[in-house]
Structure formats: structure tokens, C-alpha cells
Motif scaffolding. Structure first.
Motif, PDB file in Angstrom:
ATOM      1  N   SER A  82       0.902  -1.239  -0.093  1.00 21.37           N
ATOM      2  CA  SER A  82       0.114   0.055   0.066  1.00 21.37           C
ATOM      3  C   SER A  82       0.820   1.360  -0.155  1.00 21.37           C
ATOM      4  O   SER A  82       1.722   1.417   0.581  1.00 21.37           O
ATOM      5  N   THR A  83       0.433   2.367  -0.610  1.00 23.32           N
ATOM      6  CA  THR A  83       1.273   3.479  -1.035  1.00 23.32           C
ATOM      7  C   THR A  83       2.134   3.934   0.282  1.00 23.32           C
ATOM      8  O   THR A  83       3.347   4.208  -0.096  1.00 23.32           O
ATOM      9  N   GLU A 117      -3.919  12.485  -2.400  1.00 18.36           N
ATOM     10  CA  GLU A 117      -5.325  11.544  -2.043  1.00 18.36           C
ATOM     11  C   GLU A 117      -6.421  12.423  -2.402  1.00 18.36           C
ATOM     12  O   GLU A 117      -6.478  13.235  -3.441  1.00 18.36           O
ATOM     13  N   GLU A 119      -4.737   7.281  -0.532  1.00 20.95           N
ATOM     14  CA  GLU A 119      -3.456   7.391  -0.359  1.00 20.95           C
ATOM     15  C   GLU A 119      -2.702   7.171  -1.603  1.00 20.95           C
ATOM     16  O   GLU A 119      -2.742   5.831  -1.879  1.00 20.95           O
ATOM     17  N   LEU A 120      -1.866   8.042  -2.222  1.00 16.73           N
ATOM     18  CA  LEU A 120      -1.323   7.787  -3.622  1.00 16.73           C
ATOM     19  C   LEU A 120      -0.019   8.590  -3.743  1.00 16.73           C
ATOM     20  O   LEU A 120       0.159   9.668  -3.218  1.00 16.73           O
ATOM     21  N   THR A 144       3.435   8.315  -3.806  1.00 22.10           N
ATOM     22  CA  THR A 144       4.757   8.231  -3.089  1.00 22.10           C
ATOM     23  C   THR A 144       5.972   7.800  -3.946  1.00 22.10           C
ATOM     24  O   THR A 144       7.260   7.942  -3.442  1.00 22.10           O
ATOM     25  N   ARG A 202       6.225   8.133  -7.675  1.00 21.27           N
ATOM     26  CA  ARG A 202       5.406   8.098  -8.874  1.00 21.27           C
ATOM     27  C   ARG A 202       6.213   7.638 -10.274  1.00 21.27           C
ATOM     28  O   ARG A 202       7.437   7.635 -10.194  1.00 21.27           O
ATOM     29  N   ASP A 236       1.579  -0.675  -6.551  1.00 23.83           N
ATOM     30  CA  ASP A 236       0.279  -0.148  -5.769  1.00 23.83           C
ATOM     31  C   ASP A 236       0.047   1.361  -6.216  1.00 23.83           C
ATOM     32  O   ASP A 236       0.629   1.804  -7.105  1.00 23.83           O
ATOM     33  N   GLY A 237      -0.646   2.006  -5.425  1.00 24.76           N
ATOM     34  CA  GLY A 237      -0.966   3.244  -5.672  1.00 24.76           C
ATOM     35  C   GLY A 237       0.092   4.416  -5.635  1.00 24.76           C
ATOM     36  O   GLY A 237      -0.034   5.394  -6.008  1.00 24.76           O
ATOM     37  N   SER A 238       1.194   4.018  -5.032  1.00 23.97           N
ATOM     38  CA  SER A 238       2.525   4.710  -4.940  1.00 23.97           C
ATOM     39  C   SER A 238       2.920   5.140  -6.329  1.00 23.97           C
ATOM     40  O   SER A 238       3.352   6.312  -6.591  1.00 23.97           O
TER      41      SER A 238
END
Ligand SMILES: Cc1cc2nc3c(=O)[nH]c(=O)nc-3n(C[C@H](O)[C@H](O)[C@H](O)COP(=O)(O)OP(=O)(O)OC[C@H]3O[C@@H](n4cnc5c(N)ncnc54)[C@H](O)[C@@H]3O)c2cc1C
Ligand code: SF4
Length: 599
Positions: A336-337, A369, A532-533, A535, A537, A563-565
Motif C-alpha cells: 500500500s502506498t 489523495e 493515499e497515492l 509516493t 510516482r 500499488d497506488g504509489s
């Protein structure tokens, strides 16, 4: 329906886990078993790779844990938390600088705001064991097999080129290194493999999925929809990551029966709603290519000093505290991010003194986010006194799509926001928190139920370099691992957007003929959206990005962060479907590269 539940139980996955062989070198090791880790396991095992999946949390006895149909009177605390447990409220996040400030000593178990019921307490983390520091942030974590997908809200939306190429439209930030056309086939794969319900609207800024049977809007929702249509705005059925027609290829999941009492209590007990264990991990285990080890907290990604490549991971058994190392050809971070950023920052070495994959200095930065809070409640006068309807057996109400900064430019802010909302009768009708008692009170509640409508906004928080996380030099978690420290605040664009959210919410509900009951203009604490996103990119330039378009580290080519990172901006649409589509695309690429010996 009864039959299907029994079938689901019969097919439920064994709780016993065979001992993982840690002496062998796996093709890939995946860290984390949520939406991202589960998807990586599915795709890579389908490609025939030998995969080890490490999850920090426990394997839940999911059949006991997800009690969608439990009546309040069958629960010892009517669904509330037992004594000695406390879930943080909004003020406690903002005023006392918790979770570790004074005032909470009596609560042995301290949960985030989401952990406020008996149904969530074993899924979300105990904040005492998992501290974090820095600026206010409502960080919601689920440490168990499946992570947050066990309790997610299921709103499953696609992003579009309005998001991927947002810089071209307003000049802010960076474009993504991909376009909608790159990811569209993978969104389709996710739709078909996991199931999604919704209605086609043909909106370029909210692309349609391949939908299964839609849920129905109720009376007040249709009234609002029609009112909005006159304003050129689109309200559509909640696009839920739920299979309404069933999935022939998945024996662990049933179709949604909308059983009437299944208000969201923290998961769907028949797994009509997507969760990573039944949707992805159990089927991946059935391929014979996946080894799962829960209670395995990864504390470092190890590096071969001779090649500079990732060699495997070092982890601690979360229960016995014993340390282990395992080797793999490829390391896939899907914790997770924020946890992924923490792990990469923890993985310092002589070769990578600022953390792994961080030659750009962007790791932990550009953290973004959704901002939440403003919303409105209204009442349809003509529905007062009408018989109640069956409305809580739905995976969701409606979604009101973004309408700002599409064709016109708003003078005070860039980007956009959407609303999630609903109306109708439910087991706990709206208004029970009003003063009153006895027969007249009950009559008043009964009369009004079903006539209320409410909605709340989710807006894009800009990805800014100065919003970041790093490691706290002093505070450690229960396993002795340095805690994450937040340096994160909403900025001027978010505050201007929030003002507009409040005004438009009221204007739209009023214009559709509802009486306004209240308007909320309070901004919720940073983190409240649980989206949360950003970190680590992705980008084309290794100097300003951490990953390439396949979520592969620019610095370490056998390291992927799926993940959302990897998000370049947050969009205002919920991220999980995009996390999974991106991950599928990256894992296809990874398998291809591994087969060519390129990693
Ligand atoms: C109440 C709620 C409602 C939500 N509603 C929506 C919604 O409507 N729509 C939407 O799109 N999204 C929603 N979300 C967000 C959604 O759940 C997340 O986007 C999604 O789960 C992210 O997947 P992930 O794999 O990145 O992280 P997670 O699902 O959090 O999984 C990460 C996993 O990694 C494990 N892990 C962490 N650190 C380590 C480590 N060091 N070693 C080993 N394992 C580790 C964790 O234990 C966890 O199981 C919601 C979330 C919550 C909690
Ligand atoms: S409405 Fe459908 S998805 Fe939601 S809990 Fe009930 S069966 Fe599951």
C-alpha cells in the motif's frame, strides 16, 4: 440464497497454511496481499511463475469475520466496540494530535476512525502497535490477508485522459507516462475477471466499464438525477466492484443478492463484493504456483552489492518475532502506498544510502489523495409518510460525476471533485440521532425514513513535492521498525475547491426540489478518504520519477512497486480499479521481461 451461502462456506479456503519453503529462490516475491499484491499474484501465477506472497497480517477466518447478515440483537454490543477499545473521532485526530497523545490510556485497543464497530476491529490495525508521527493524518490500515479490500467501499471507477494528461489541460504537475488507451484493455480485464455493476453513460472524463446488471436508483435518487440533468450534470448508479451476475470462473464468490439486511458492516460474507482473498489469492493458489506466508512483516528489501539488483527480502514473523531471509529473481512491492514508501526508505544500503529506488529524491514525495467533508442532506417532502422500501440491500447508492474544469476553467481552483451519495430506507433510519423518545418519536422516524437524501464530496488533492513522508528517527513500531512521519497538508487549491463543493452541493439538491436539512462545510482531516497515492510516482524522466510506466524502478530493474504509489496525480475518482489495472499491465510486462532474461 441459503443454498449459495452454504456453497460459499463449502468452498471457503482452508485456514491452515503449509510451511513456506524459504530455502528456494522464487521467481518473484510479493510484499502485501491487498488489491495490488493479490492482482500481482493472480497475473504472475497465471504466467506460470513460482511466486511467494508475504503478508504482514494474519489470515482471517473470513466466514466468521464478515457478518453481513448479523442482526444487532445477536451481537453482544449491538455491533459496537467492546469495553477497553476506542476508535478515534474527528476531533481526536485534529485536537489532541493522536493516536498517541494523552487521554487514551484506558483503551488497550486503539483503532482508526474506521474501526468503530465490532465488525472492523479485527481487520484494522491496533494503532498502539503501529504508531506514526508528524502532521495530522487519519491513516487507516488493515493488516490481514486481503488488506483494505476486506472492507473497502467498492466504488470502482476508471480514470481518463482528463487525469493522465491533466498537466496538458492546466499546466500543473506532470503528465502520466501512459494514456487511457494503454490502460483501457487492462481495465476491461479487471472488469471481466472481478465483476462490476453500473450503467453506461458515455462520458469521456469517467469512462464506462464492462458492466454487469446494475442496481436500481430509488425514488429520491431519480428525482435528484433528473434535476441534475437539467444542469448538464450526471448522476449515475454507484459503480460497484461487485458481481451482480456471478462469475463462472470463480468458485469462491457468489453473485450479489442484495439481501436486505446487508448494510455494509465491513465486508460481504458471500464475496459478491470484490475482496483480494476470494477474488485473486485463492484462485492463484489453485494454480499450484503460489506460496502464501501470512504473519510475515517485511522490514527490508535486500540488495546484491555486486549487481545492485534486489536479491530478496528480510522479514520478521509478526507473531514469533523470528527473522528470516528469502531470495527471489524479482521483488514486487505492494504493501500500500504509504507502507511501500516506508519499506523502500528502510531499505538503505551502501549502494542506496537514501533508500532503495530513490536516486531521484522523489521517493515519499508528491504524496496525494482526496479531500473530503463538504456535503448536504435534503428531504423530499412528497416522500414523507410513504411506505418504506427495501433500499439497504444494495452495494451503494449513486455517484455524481465530476463537472468542474472540464470545458470551462474555474477561477479559483484546478481539477475536480465528485459526490457519493444515497437515499432510501435502511435498518437504522436517518434521524434516530434527533432528540425524542417513545411512540411519537418512533412514528416521526418511520414517517420520514426514505425521504432523506445525502451526498458527500471527494476532490483531487494536488500532488506536490512538499507533501511527503519520511522515517521517524526515534519512534518504532511493535516490531522495532522505524515509524512513518508525515509532512502533509491540504493547500490553497484544496481549500478553494472545498468552498465550491459546499456551494454546489446545496445548489444542486435545492434545484432538484429537496428541502435542505443541513449543509456540511467541515473539511475532514487529511487521510480521511483512505485513498493515499503517489509516493513513488511513475514517469519517463528518472530524475523526477521513481518508476517507469511499468511500475519498474528506474534504478533497480528487478524491483516493481505495483500499488497506488505509482500514481502521478490522484484524479478525483476512487483509485482501486486503476491500481489493479496498472498492476495487471505491469505484471504482464514483468513476466515477458523475465522470460527474455532482461531482469
Ligand atoms: C473503509 C474503506 C473504504 C474504501 N472505499 C473505497 C472505494 O469505495 N473505492 C476505492 O477505489 N477504494 C476504496 N478504499 C481504498 C482501497 O481499499 C485501497 O485503494 C486498496 O485496498 C489499496 O490496495 P493496496 O494493495 O495498495 O493496499 P492494501 O489493501 O492496504 O493492502 C496492503 C497489504 O500489505 C500488507 N503490508 C503492509 N506492510 C507490509 C510489510 N512490511 N510486509 C508485508 N506486508 C505488508 C498489509 O498488511 C496489507 O494487507 C477504501 C478503503 C477503506 C478502508
Ligand atoms: S448488497 Fe450484495 S455486495 Fe453488498 S453485502 Fe449484500 S450481497 Fe454483498
Amino acid at each position: 440464497m441459503r443454498l449459495d451461502r452454504c456453497e460459499a462456506e463449502k468452498e471457503s479456503f482452508s485456514m491452515a497454511e503449509p510451511e513456506a519453503d524459504l530455502s528456494k529462490k522464487y521467481d518473484a516475491v510479493i510484499i502485501g496481499s491487498g488489491a495490488a499484491g493479490g492482482m500481482a499474484a493472480h497475473v504472475l501465477t497465471t504466467h506460470g511463475l513460482q511466486v511467494l506472497l508475504l503478508e504482514a497480517g494474519k489470515k482471517l477466518n473470513i466466514e466468521k469475520e464478515l457478518r453481513s447478515m448479523e442482526w444487532p440483537y445477536d451481537n453482544a454490543h449491538r455491533g459496537g466496540l467492546p469495553p477497553g477499545s476506542h476508535s478515534l473521532n474527528h476531533n481526536e485526530y485534529t485536537i489532541r494530535r493522536p493516536p498517541f497523545g494523552p487521554g487514551f490510556e484506558k483503551s488497550k485497543n486503539l483503532y482508526s476512525y474506521i474501526g468503530s464497530t465490532d465488525y472492523m476491529k479485527n481487520i484494522v490495525v491496533n494503532e498502539r502497535e503501529n504508531p506514526y508521527t508528524g502532521t495530522n493524518y487519519a491513516w487507516v490500515r488493515a493488516r490481514c490477508l486481503g488488506g483494505k479490500t476486506n472492507i473497502w467501499g467498492r466504488l470502482a471507477l476508471r480514470l481518463s485522459d482528463y487525469d493522465f494528461k491533466a498537466k496538458d489541460r492546466d499546466g500543473f504537475g506532470e503528465n502520466w507516462p501512459i494514456s487511457y488507451s494503454d490502460i483501457a484493455p487492462y481495465y476491461d480485464k479487471v472488469d471481466l475477471y472481478l465483476g462490476i455493476t453500473g450503467v453506461k453513460e458515455n462520458l469521456p472524463y469517467l469512462p464506462d466499464s464492462i458492466f454487469q446488471r446494475p442496481t436500481k436508483l430509488n425514488c429520491a435518487e431519480v428525482t435528484l438525477q433528473q434535476g441534475l440533468k437539467k444542469m448538464g450534470r450526471v448522476l449515475t448508479q454507484y459503480r460497484a466492484g461487485v458481481t451482480t451476475d456471478g462469475l463462472k470462473h470463480n468458485k469462491y464468490r457468489s453473485r450479489c443478492y442484495g439481501r436486505g439486511a446487508c448494510e455494509r458492516k465491513g465486508g460481504c460474507d458471500i464475496h459478491a463484493a470484490f475482496d483480494s482473498p476470494t477474488g485473486l489469492i485463492y484462485p492463484a493458489m489453485d494454480t499450484g504456483n503460489l506460496t502464501l506466508r501470512t504473519n510475515s512483516t517485511v522490514r527490508e528489501i535486500t540488495v546484491d552489492p555486486a549487481t545492485g539488483k534486489a536479491s530478496g527480502v528480510h522479514f520478521t514473523d509478526s507473531q514469533t518475532m523470528k527473522d528470516y531471509n528469502v531470495k527471489a529473481k524479482v521483488v514486487i512491492v505492494a504493501a500500500s502506498t504509504l507502507e511501500s514508501a516506508r519499506l523502500l526508505l528502510l531499505s538503505k544500503s551502501r549502494l542506496y544510502p537514501n533508500g532503495l529506488a530513490n536516486s531521484s529524491g522523489h521517493l515519499g514525495h508528491n504524496f496525494c489523495e482526496h479531500v473530503m467533508g463538504p456535503g448536504v442532506a435534503g428531504q423530499a417532502k412528497d416522500l414523507v409518510g410513504k411506505p418504506s422500501t427495501l433500499d439497504d440491500g444494495r452495494p451503494g447508492g449513486f455517484y455524481l460525476a465530476r463537472f468542474r474544469n472540464l470545458t470551462e476553467k474555474h477561477p479559483n481552483f484546478i481539477r475536480g471533485y465528485g459526490f457519493e451519495g444515497g437515499s432510501g430506507s435502511s435498518m437504522f433510519p436517518a434521524g434516530t440521532d434527533q432528540p425524542g423518545f417513545g411512540a411519537s418519536f418512533k412514528e416521526e422516524i418511520r414517517k420520514n425514513q426514505g425521504s432523506y437524501i445525502g451526498m458527500g464530496a471527494f476532490g483531487e488533492v494536488l500532488a506536490r513535492y512538499e507533501n511527503y513522508v519520511d522515517l521517524d528517527p526515534v519512534v518504532k513500531d511493535k516490531w522495532g521498525i522505524p515509524a512513518l512521519r508525515f509532512h502533509y497538508k491540504f493547500g490553497e487549491n484544496e481549500h478553494n475547491m472545498v468552498k465550491d463543493m459546499k456551494e454546489t452541493a446545496q445548489e444542486m439538491v435545492e434545484a432538484a426540489g429537496f428541502k435542505i436539512i443541513y449543509v456540511n462545510d467541515r473539511v475532514l482531516t487529511e487521510g480521511w478518504s483512505i485513498h493515499e497515492l503517489g509516493t513513488a510516482r511513475m514517469g519517463s524522466d528518472p530524475k523526477t520519477s521513481v518508476l517507469n510506466q511499468f511500475q519498474q524502478s528506474h534504478d533497480v530493474k528487478n524491483l516493481f512497486v505495483v500499488d497506488g504509489s505509482a500514481f502521478v496525480n490522484a484524479s478525483c475518482q476512487n483509485p482501486t480499479w486503476t491500481i489493479m489495472a496498472l498492476c495487471w499491465r505491469s505484471c504482464d510486462y514483468l513476466a515477458d521481461q523475465l522470460a527474455k532474461n532482461e531482469l
